[in-house]
Design a protein around this motif. Structure first.
Motif, PDB file in Angstrom:
ATOM      1  N   ILE A  46     -40.673 122.968 -39.953  1.00 36.13           N
ATOM      2  CA  ILE A  46     -40.836 121.936 -40.984  1.00 36.13           C
ATOM      3  C   ILE A  46     -41.504 120.688 -40.406  1.00 36.13           C
ATOM      4  N   GLY A  50     -45.942 122.370 -40.447  1.00 35.97           N
ATOM      5  CA  GLY A  50     -46.371 122.310 -41.843  1.00 35.97           C
ATOM      6  C   GLY A  50     -45.580 123.143 -42.825  1.00 35.97           C
ATOM      7  N   ARG A  52     -42.769 123.966 -45.561  1.00 38.21           N
ATOM      8  CA  ARG A  52     -42.182 123.099 -46.591  1.00 38.21           C
ATOM      9  C   ARG A  52     -40.882 123.706 -47.093  1.00 38.21           C
ATOM     10  N   VAL A  54     -38.460 124.307 -50.019  1.00 39.69           N
ATOM     11  CA  VAL A  54     -38.531 124.386 -51.476  1.00 39.69           C
ATOM     12  C   VAL A  54     -37.107 124.555 -51.993  1.00 39.69           C
ATOM     13  N   ILE A  66     -37.886 128.196 -47.114  1.00 41.21           N
ATOM     14  CA  ILE A  66     -38.897 127.487 -46.345  1.00 41.21           C
ATOM     15  C   ILE A  66     -40.207 128.219 -46.552  1.00 41.21           C
ATOM     16  N   ASP A  67     -41.193 127.494 -47.078  1.00 46.85           N
ATOM     17  CA  ASP A  67     -42.498 128.064 -47.361  1.00 46.85           C
ATOM     18  C   ASP A  67     -43.332 128.036 -46.086  1.00 46.85           C
ATOM     19  N   SER A  68     -43.366 129.178 -45.394  1.00 44.09           N
ATOM     20  CA  SER A  68     -44.124 129.286 -44.152  1.00 44.09           C
ATOM     21  C   SER A  68     -44.364 130.755 -43.853  1.00 44.09           C
TER      22      SER A  68
END
Length: 147
Positions: A46, A50, A52, A54, A66-68
């Motif tokens: 995070i 980078g 994110r 959510v 976690i958007d990754s």
């Protein structure tokens, strides 16, 4: 002894001479915090890579993911609401419970090492949020016992 980060302290303790310098009891305790690695991975994703967070509120729970593309280590089966959605309360219970347990054991170890008299009620700290955390930890414990 590195004081700037827990990760560096754990790495420093992989040298047997440093374990002796700190004391085997405390060194073993610090090195036993294997849960720290997955927590650190999520944090670094995070903060530095980078990813994110959510948040997806459910009717009775707060879910998040976690958007990754490269993140691993977040999917811990006992704290998942669905295959891709983490229960925030159970995730917090898991990591805060482990952290508080570590700090309690560390304090006991240091108090014994330095012959500090037994802990009294005046030495304890309490916060109203601990009651909420206790409820989350109890729920996590019940879920793990049922599995």
């Amino acid at each position: 002894m590195p004081a700037e980060s827990f990760r560096k302290l754990r790495q420093w303790l992989t040298n047997p001479g440093n374990r002796v310098r700190l004391g085997e009891d405390v060194a073993e305790l610090v090195l036993s915090c294997v849960w720290f690695d997955s927590l650190r991975l999520v944090r670094d994703s995070i903060v530095h890579k980078g990813a994110r967070a959510v948040v997806l509120p459910q009717l009775d729970r707060i879910g998040f993911q976690i958007d990754s593309m490269n993140l691993v280590g977040l999917h811990l089966r006992p704290v998942m609401l669905t295959e891709n959605l983490v229960d925030l309360e159970l995730y917090a219970a898991l990591h805060l419970g482990q952290t508080i347990g570590f700090l309690e054991t560390l304090a006991e170890t240091v108090l014994v090492r330095h012959a500090v008299p037994a802990m009294t009620a005046e030495m304890r700290a309490c916060h109203p949020a601990f009651g909420i955390l206790k409820g989350w930890i109890t729920r996590l414990s019940d879920k793990l016992a049922a599995a």
